[in-house]
Design a protein around this motif. Structure first.
Motif, PDB file in Angstrom:
ATOM      1  N   LEU A 132       0.819  -1.211   0.000  1.00  0.00           N
ATOM      2  CA  LEU A 132       0.000   0.000   0.000  1.00  0.00           C
ATOM      3  C   LEU A 132       0.855   1.264   0.000  1.00  0.00           C
ATOM      4  CD1 LEU A 132      -2.850  -0.983   2.443  1.00  0.00           C
ATOM      5  CD2 LEU A 132      -3.067  -0.512   0.018  1.00  0.00           C
ATOM      6  N   THR A 133       1.942   1.242   0.783  1.00  0.00           N
ATOM      7  CA  THR A 133       2.767   2.452   0.846  1.00  0.00           C
ATOM      8  C   THR A 133       3.810   2.496  -0.256  1.00  0.00           C
ATOM      9  OG1 THR A 133       4.143   1.283   2.416  1.00  0.00           O
ATOM     10  CG2 THR A 133       2.594   2.875   3.305  1.00  0.00           C
ATOM     11  N   GLY A 134       4.176   1.334  -0.763  1.00  0.00           N
ATOM     12  CA  GLY A 134       5.216   1.308  -1.781  1.00  0.00           C
ATOM     13  C   GLY A 134       6.599   1.573  -1.218  1.00  0.00           C
ATOM     14  N   SER A 135       6.785   1.352   0.083  1.00  0.00           N
ATOM     15  CA  SER A 135       8.104   1.618   0.654  1.00  0.00           C
ATOM     16  C   SER A 135       8.388   0.651   1.782  1.00  0.00           C
ATOM     17  CB  SER A 135       8.167   3.045   1.187  1.00  0.00           C
ATOM     18  OG  SER A 135       9.354   3.214   1.916  1.00  0.00           O
ATOM     19  N   LEU A 136       9.692   0.323   1.954  1.00  0.00           N
ATOM     20  CA  LEU A 136      10.097  -0.516   3.075  1.00  0.00           C
ATOM     21  C   LEU A 136      10.629   0.322   4.223  1.00  0.00           C
ATOM     22  CD1 LEU A 136      11.967  -3.251   1.059  1.00  0.00           C
ATOM     23  CD2 LEU A 136      10.021  -3.690   2.499  1.00  0.00           C
ATOM     24  N   ASN A 137      10.697   1.617   3.980  1.00  0.00           N
ATOM     25  CA  ASN A 137      11.275   2.511   4.966  1.00  0.00           C
ATOM     26  C   ASN A 137      10.256   2.804   6.066  1.00  0.00           C
ATOM     27  OD1 ASN A 137      12.023   4.879   6.312  1.00  0.00           O
ATOM     28  ND2 ASN A 137      13.413   5.395   4.645  1.00  0.00           N
ATOM     29  N   ILE A 138      10.683   2.640   7.304  1.00  0.00           N
ATOM     30  CA  ILE A 138       9.705   2.751   8.396  1.00  0.00           C
ATOM     31  C   ILE A 138       9.165   4.171   8.529  1.00  0.00           C
ATOM     32  CG2 ILE A 138       9.563   2.749  10.917  1.00  0.00           C
ATOM     33  CD1 ILE A 138      10.699   0.035  10.913  1.00  0.00           C
ATOM     34  N   SER A 139      10.050   5.187   8.375  1.00  0.00           N
ATOM     35  CA  SER A 139       9.520   6.546   8.545  1.00  0.00           C
ATOM     36  C   SER A 139       8.580   6.902   7.404  1.00  0.00           C
ATOM     37  CB  SER A 139      10.657   7.554   8.685  1.00  0.00           C
ATOM     38  OG  SER A 139      11.521   7.443   7.608  1.00  0.00           O
ATOM     39  N   GLU A 140       8.852   6.379   6.218  1.00  0.00           N
ATOM     40  CA  GLU A 140       7.918   6.649   5.112  1.00  0.00           C
ATOM     41  C   GLU A 140       6.569   5.990   5.360  1.00  0.00           C
ATOM     42  OE1 GLU A 140       9.135   6.058   1.068  1.00  0.00           O
ATOM     43  OE2 GLU A 140      11.055   7.030   1.494  1.00  0.00           O
ATOM     44  N   ILE A 141       6.631   4.790   5.929  1.00  0.00           N
ATOM     45  CA  ILE A 141       5.365   4.116   6.245  1.00  0.00           C
ATOM     46  C   ILE A 141       4.568   4.950   7.245  1.00  0.00           C
ATOM     47  CG2 ILE A 141       4.363   2.101   7.399  1.00  0.00           C
ATOM     48  CD1 ILE A 141       6.499   0.419   6.113  1.00  0.00           C
ATOM     49  N   TRP A 193      -4.665   6.180  10.013  1.00  0.00           N
ATOM     50  CA  TRP A 193      -3.853   4.971  10.167  1.00  0.00           C
ATOM     51  C   TRP A 193      -4.310   3.933   9.161  1.00  0.00           C
ATOM     52  CZ3 TRP A 193      -4.826   4.693  16.128  1.00  0.00           C
ATOM     53  CH2 TRP A 193      -4.297   5.851  16.726  1.00  0.00           C
ATOM     54  N   TRP A 194      -3.379   3.047   8.806  1.00  0.00           N
ATOM     55  CA  TRP A 194      -3.714   2.061   7.774  1.00  0.00           C
ATOM     56  C   TRP A 194      -4.859   1.161   8.196  1.00  0.00           C
ATOM     57  CZ3 TRP A 194      -3.203   2.762   3.094  1.00  0.00           C
ATOM     58  CH2 TRP A 194      -2.066   3.346   2.536  1.00  0.00           C
ATOM     59  N   ILE A 195      -4.947   0.921   9.484  1.00  0.00           N
ATOM     60  CA  ILE A 195      -6.005  -0.004   9.919  1.00  0.00           C
ATOM     61  C   ILE A 195      -7.380   0.581   9.633  1.00  0.00           C
ATOM     62  CG2 ILE A 195      -6.134   0.800  12.301  1.00  0.00           C
ATOM     63  CD1 ILE A 195      -6.143  -2.387  12.822  1.00  0.00           C
ATOM     64  N   PHE A 196      -7.465   1.947   9.581  1.00  0.00           N
ATOM     65  CA  PHE A 196      -8.746   2.567   9.219  1.00  0.00           C
ATOM     66  C   PHE A 196      -8.853   2.789   7.728  1.00  0.00           C
ATOM     67  CE2 PHE A 196      -8.035   4.462  13.574  1.00  0.00           C
ATOM     68  CZ  PHE A 196      -8.820   3.511  14.191  1.00  0.00           C
ATOM     69  N   LYS A 197      -7.703   3.087   7.105  1.00  0.00           N
ATOM     70  CA  LYS A 197      -7.738   3.431   5.672  1.00  0.00           C
ATOM     71  C   LYS A 197      -7.878   2.197   4.792  1.00  0.00           C
ATOM     72  CE  LYS A 197      -3.972   5.885   5.073  1.00  0.00           C
ATOM     73  NZ  LYS A 197      -3.049   6.697   4.289  1.00  0.00           N
ATOM     74  N   GLY A 198      -7.408   1.066   5.318  1.00  0.00           N
ATOM     75  CA  GLY A 198      -7.213  -0.086   4.429  1.00  0.00           C
ATOM     76  C   GLY A 198      -8.380  -1.032   4.322  1.00  0.00           C
ATOM     77  N   HIS A 199      -9.551  -0.658   4.794  1.00  0.00           N
ATOM     78  CA  HIS A 199     -10.717  -1.539   4.737  1.00  0.00           C
ATOM     79  C   HIS A 199     -10.458  -2.870   5.436  1.00  0.00           C
ATOM     80  CE1 HIS A 199     -12.438   1.300   1.983  1.00  0.00           C
ATOM     81  NE2 HIS A 199     -11.401   1.177   1.194  1.00  0.00           N
ATOM     82  N   ILE A 200     -11.266  -3.856   5.062  1.00  0.00           N
ATOM     83  CA  ILE A 200     -11.176  -5.151   5.749  1.00  0.00           C
ATOM     84  C   ILE A 200      -9.857  -5.889   5.484  1.00  0.00           C
ATOM     85  CG2 ILE A 200     -12.257  -7.429   5.868  1.00  0.00           C
ATOM     86  CD1 ILE A 200     -14.933  -5.913   5.575  1.00  0.00           C
ATOM     87  N   PRO A 201      -9.324  -5.886   4.275  1.00  0.00           N
ATOM     88  CA  PRO A 201      -8.066  -6.632   4.074  1.00  0.00           C
ATOM     89  C   PRO A 201      -6.961  -6.242   5.054  1.00  0.00           C
ATOM     90  CG  PRO A 201      -8.969  -6.039   1.979  1.00  0.00           C
ATOM     91  CD  PRO A 201      -9.849  -5.404   2.991  1.00  0.00           C
ATOM     92  N   VAL A 202      -6.820  -4.965   5.350  1.00  0.00           N
ATOM     93  CA  VAL A 202      -5.771  -4.576   6.280  1.00  0.00           C
ATOM     94  C   VAL A 202      -6.121  -5.041   7.694  1.00  0.00           C
ATOM     95  CG1 VAL A 202      -4.585  -2.632   7.334  1.00  0.00           C
ATOM     96  CG2 VAL A 202      -4.963  -2.677   4.898  1.00  0.00           C
ATOM     97  N   LEU A 203      -7.402  -5.030   7.995  1.00  0.00           N
ATOM     98  CA  LEU A 203      -7.826  -5.529   9.304  1.00  0.00           C
ATOM     99  C   LEU A 203      -7.452  -7.009   9.445  1.00  0.00           C
ATOM    100  CD1 LEU A 203      -9.304  -3.930  11.483  1.00  0.00           C
ATOM    101  CD2 LEU A 203     -11.376  -5.128  10.834  1.00  0.00           C
ATOM    102  N   GLY A 260       4.134  -3.554  15.010  1.00  0.00           N
ATOM    103  CA  GLY A 260       2.707  -3.605  14.704  1.00  0.00           C
ATOM    104  C   GLY A 260       2.073  -2.230  14.819  1.00  0.00           C
ATOM    105  N   ALA A 261       2.451  -1.528  15.894  1.00  0.00           N
ATOM    106  CA  ALA A 261       1.895  -0.185  16.082  1.00  0.00           C
ATOM    107  C   ALA A 261       2.357   0.743  14.974  1.00  0.00           C
ATOM    108  CB  ALA A 261       2.316   0.352  17.449  1.00  0.00           C
ATOM    109  N   THR A 262       3.608   0.598  14.555  1.00  0.00           N
ATOM    110  CA  THR A 262       4.148   1.469  13.514  1.00  0.00           C
ATOM    111  C   THR A 262       3.460   1.227  12.182  1.00  0.00           C
ATOM    112  OG1 THR A 262       6.259   1.361  14.624  1.00  0.00           O
ATOM    113  CG2 THR A 262       6.273   2.147  12.359  1.00  0.00           C
ATOM    114  N   ILE A 263       3.295  -0.024  11.842  1.00  0.00           N
ATOM    115  CA  ILE A 263       2.826  -0.343  10.502  1.00  0.00           C
ATOM    116  C   ILE A 263       1.318  -0.175  10.386  1.00  0.00           C
ATOM    117  CG2 ILE A 263       2.574  -2.247   8.886  1.00  0.00           C
ATOM    118  CD1 ILE A 263       5.324  -3.153   9.757  1.00  0.00           C
ATOM    119  N   PHE A 264       0.595  -0.642  11.385  1.00  0.00           N
ATOM    120  CA  PHE A 264      -0.862  -0.634  11.254  1.00  0.00           C
ATOM    121  C   PHE A 264      -1.509   0.560  11.952  1.00  0.00           C
ATOM    122  CE2 PHE A 264       0.307  -5.063  10.702  1.00  0.00           C
ATOM    123  CZ  PHE A 264      -0.383  -5.385   9.552  1.00  0.00           C
TER     124      PHE A 264
END
Lengths: 153, 384, 358
Positions: C185-194, C202-212, C271-275
């Motif tokens: 989704l972000t197109g990056s492996l860099n943590i600060s970019e994520i 946050w991705w958990i809200f933006k990403g619909h059910i698949p991210v959940l 987990g907190a950082t990514i999601f």
């Protein structure tokens, strides 16, 4: 459910040499040690008695001789008999019934170490409770003496 | 270098492990010091990877030869030793001995004593099942149930302490009745306990019974067929989980069990889950028995008048009662003296344990712990 | 505003004024190292007391309440005890591997600390493959467990190590795939970019059910990876007494213990950082006022709040669930989690291409 009298007649047919003991709550049968394994199989398999539950197996040391005591009942008919067999206290030997009632395997191992009764054809007759390498007398015999751990009253 | 990592590389006949090991077998000792054996049970396992090939119990670490001790104790004294057999059903052990002596001497027990005994026995059964529930959940990795179970068990222990003066080895039953009068608060406390239990028991189901992981761990684990259960002499909830009707309270009612309504709990699953469900349902039956009796304790003596020195007539006497683990039989051979000539305790745990090998073969190491949990082993009961 | 970034910058400036740039760099490295070790020890102590208090709360009891106010210093006392205890090495053990294993466990946990962003612009090492680095290094953990199990010369330890090997290697896959969902989704492996990509939510809200779904799988997988109940088969105290660390005592045991808790912290931080946006405050789309209000809460509080919430969830698991059996554990991974997360990754990829997320 058969009454004691009925059981008595049936068992006399089965094994003519058996003697009976009166007065107890249940029918007591005395059998020869040699004929016991065969009788046990018949008592267990015969659909008229179905003595499928051996609920107590023990031995009593009468100083002059040992007596094996088997309490049998049927989960189907709920009649109970007690089978006893006299053994020579010098060289006690009786056939195993662990192939008839599986619970006998452990109980016979217990009697083996506590009373020194040798169960012929037992699959795994080793010490169960006593420590490995136990030598000397069998603790539950009346003539057992342990000056260290036993307190005489 | 790894000499103690006893992987058997070639076929060997090792007497200490009692049999041939095949190449690749791993022989491990579970116990005598092991968290899952709840005491000093020693099992020698032969494993193939995680799969159990053989379970071999080695007993005797806590064997005190109670049967031999009883031969030199009088009929009043020997009862107190039996509290130390199955210490979780101490009351019921005492009751069995008292019943056997009463049968031999033909003592008529007052109604009040009978009812008190029955209530005490059922409270003991509840306490024992509570402890089992917590300990079994702990065996399969859930810690929290243990504390929830002890909350209720503590209430029973308090009741016992008030009336009998002890919390574990109560020594309350004597030939002819019970040792002393009930505590004045007894009925109120028991009613409080019943209320507390009814309020809280749903937590047990929510926390453990309905848990998907728990059910997967228990279902189809440790199969004990009905034939095997009878043949191995299994009794109590272990056998009733395999559909064997063996409740002594129903088959040969003693004390006040013929006056109360209760149902013999039977499950036909034959697996660990069935044994678990039997005990959980028995909790409800026991609480209902206590409920029926607690308001109906008849007035009268709590003990029959007996002679100071008891002498059983010459003969043989056998009684059995239903402890929390199964059928406890007391077999007394009397020569007419003040002490038994020979006494034999047919303990439920000993027979139940003998079925473990048959149940465990072919399952995983983790299953063994679940099976031992549902067998509800109390080691002093097995070793006596 | 008082923040970790300002402190770091002022130290950096002060050192550069006082010393030559080379020495300043060396001093900064030493300070960073000491800070990591200090953080490490502190985290361990905090998490142990937290676990004990959480478990006590769930088990209707009080928990430690003697040492210090409300028993909060209990874990200091425990650590002190473990420090002065004798560290036994069993007779038949392989001494080198036996003593090396706890150190490796600790070093791995420390290495994992590097790319984590504790607050806004406060990161030890902002490398461009942060997520990949974390998954790569965290799988080294299994080596220390295998070493400990094998070198102990104990059958229980060996079985624990074998279980743990099978378990960690399998659950790496699901954890990796669920992290990959966000990387797609972000197109990056860099943590600060994520983290910056979550500035509008946050991705958990933006990403619909698949991210959940990915989040749930991630939590299950990391619980297994850190050997926490209900996946604590490597320890399984009722089956294997203590599993791979049966023979360890004293400080060597404490290092394993510490490494376990720090690992829990790290996976929860990831987990907190990514999601959940890492230090990013709760932002909702373009609600400027709301977003601005949220920014007043310091970023480090956001980060630690989210991380400790996830840690609490993992502790909650531990004190509620029974343990799985080894074959059920592997079935869960290979028959359920892995296929689901693979399919889920496809969904997320489709979502990313079609720009269906917010």
């Amino acid at each position: 459910m058969m009454t004691n009298e009925e059981l008595k007649t049936r068992i006399t047919e089965l094994i003519p040499g058996a003697t009976f003991e009166e007065g107890g709550e249940w029918l007591n049968i005395h059998v020869e040690a040699g004929s016991w394994p065969d009788l046990a199989k018949q008592l267990h398999d015969n659909p008229e008695y179905r003595f499928d539950y051996l609920f107590c197996l023990t031995c009593v040391d009468w100083k002059t001789h040992l007596t094996m005591v088997y309490h049998l009942t049927s989960t189907e008919f709920r009649h109970t008999i007690v089978v006893k067999s006299k053994l020579d206290s010098g060289k006690p030997e009786i056939g195993t019934v662990s192939n008839v009632w599986k619970t006998a395997e452990f109980h016979e191992r217990e009697v083996y170490e506590m009373f020194g009764v040798n169960f012929l054809n037992h699959p795994d007759l080793r010490l169960l409770i006593l420590p490995d390498g136990w030598e000397g007398k069998n603790p539950m015999r009346k003539d057992f003496e342990d000056p260290v751990n036993m307190i005489k009253l | 270098m790894y000499r103690n990592t006893e992987i058997v590389y070639e076929s060997s006949q090792n007497p200490s492990i009692g049999g041939a090991g095949e190449a690749g077998d791993l022989v491990i000792n579970v116990g005598p010091q092991h968290p899952a054996t709840h005491g000093v049970l020693h099992l020698v396992l032969t494993l193939n990877g995680e799969t159990i090939k053989k379970v071999e119990p080695h007993l005797g670490y806590i064997h005190r030869s109670i049967e031999k001790m009883c031969e030199s104790l009088t009929y009043r004294q020997f009862i107190y030793v039996t509290s130390r057999m199955d210490y979780l059903s101490a009351h019921i052990n005492n009751q069995a001995c008292a019943l056997c002596v009463e049968k031999g001497m033909q003592i008529e027990v007052p109604e009040r004593a009978k009812v008190i005994r029955t209530i005490m026995a059922e409270l003991t059964r509840i306490a024992s099942h509570e402890l089992w529930w917590g300990a079994m959940a702990m065996d399969i990795g859930a810690f929290t149930p243990f504390f929830h179970a002890f909350r209720e068990r503590e209430a029973i222990n308090d009741i016992m302490e008030e009336t009998c003066g002890a919390r574990l080895t109560m020594n309350y039953m004597v030939p002819g009745g019970v040792m002393m009068e009930l505590h004045p608060d007894f009925q109120r406390k028991v009613k409080d306990f019943i209320k507390q239990f009814r309020d809280k028991v749903h937590e047990y189901d929510e926390l453990v019974t309905g848990n998907i992981i728990f059910r997967n761990r228990m279902k189809d684990v440790g199969i004990l067929s009905k034939e095997d259960a009878v043949s191995f002499g299994c009794t109590g909830p272990t056998a009733r989980g395999s559909g064997v009707s063996c409740d002594i309270r129903k088959l040969y009612p003693y004390d006040a069990y013929d006056k109360v309504q209760f149902e013999e709990v039977l499950e036909t699953g034959c697996d660990s889950l069935a044994r678990y469900m039997v005990r959980i349902r028995e909790l409800h039956q026991s609480i209902s028995i206590v409920e029926q009796l607690i308001d109906n304790i008849p007035e009268g003596d709590f003990q029959a008048k007996t002679k100071a020195v008891l002498k059983l007539p010459k003969g043989e006497f056998y009684t059995s009662v239903e402890t929390a683990r199964g059928e406890l039989g007391v077999y007394i051979v009397s020569e007419g003296g003040t002490t038994p000539y020979r006494i034999k305790f047919r303990s439920p745990g000993f027979s139940n344990l003998s079925a473990l090998d048959t149940m465990a073969r072919g399952s995983k190491l983790g299953d063994l712990v679940a099976m031992m949990g549902t067998l509800d082993l109390v080691i002093p009961d097995i070793d006596r | 505003m008082w923040s970790l970034t300002n402190i770091a910058n002022s130290i950096h400036n002060w050192l550069n004024e006082q010393f030559s740039p080379t020495w300043a760099l060396i001093f900064e490295m030493v300070i960073a190292g000491v800070a990591v070790i200090g953080l490490f020890a502190l985290l361990g102590l905090i998490l142990v007391i937290m676990e004990r208090k959480v478990s006590a709360w769930m088990q209707i009891r009080l928990g430690p309440n003697r040492v210090g106010p409300k028993g909060l210093l209990q874990s200091f006392a425990d650590t002190l005890k473990l420090l002065v205890k004798e560290g036994l090495t069993p007779g038949g053990a392989d001494k080198l591997l036996f003593n090396l294993a706890p150190v490796i466990a600790l070093v791995v946990a420390m290495l994992l600390m590097a790319p984590i962003a504790f607050a806004k612009d406060f990161q030890f090492w902002d490398l461009n493959i942060g997520v990949l680095y974390v998954s790569a290094v965290s799988s080294l953990m299994v080596i220390s467990i295998l070493m400990a199990g094998w070198a102990s010369n104990n059958k229980y330890s060996l079985m624990g190590a074998m279980r743990s090997g099978a378990q960690i290697v399998s659950y790496e896959l699901s954890a990796g795939l669920s992290v990959l969902a966000i990387v797609v989704l972000t197109g990056s492996l860099n943590i600060s970019e994520i983290i910056y990509s979550q500035a509008d939510g946050w991705w958990i809200f933006k990403g619909h059910i698949p991210v959940l779904i990915a989040f749930v799988i991630f939590i299950i997988a990391v619980t297994a990876e850190t050997n926490r109940a209900p996946f604590d088969l490597a320890e399984a105290e009722s089956e294997l007494t203590a599993g791979f660390h049966t023979e360890y005592s004293g400080m060597k045991f404490a290092l394993f213990f510490l490494a376990e808790y720090v690992n829990v912290f790290i996976v929860c931080a990831i987990g907190a950082t990514i999601f959940l946006g890492g230090w990013m405050p709760l932002h909702i789309g373009n609600w400027e006022g709301f977003n601005h209000a949220m920014d007043y809460i310091p970023s480090s509080i956001w980060f630690f709040g989210k991380t400790f919430f996830l840690i609490f969830v993992i502790m909650w698991f531990r004190w509620t669930f029974p343990r799985l059996r080894i074959d059920q554990l592997l079935n869960l991974e290979w028959k359920y989690l892995l296929p689901i997360s693979m399919f889920n990754l496809l969904l997320v990829t489709a979502m990313a291409i079609l720009k269906w997320h917010f």
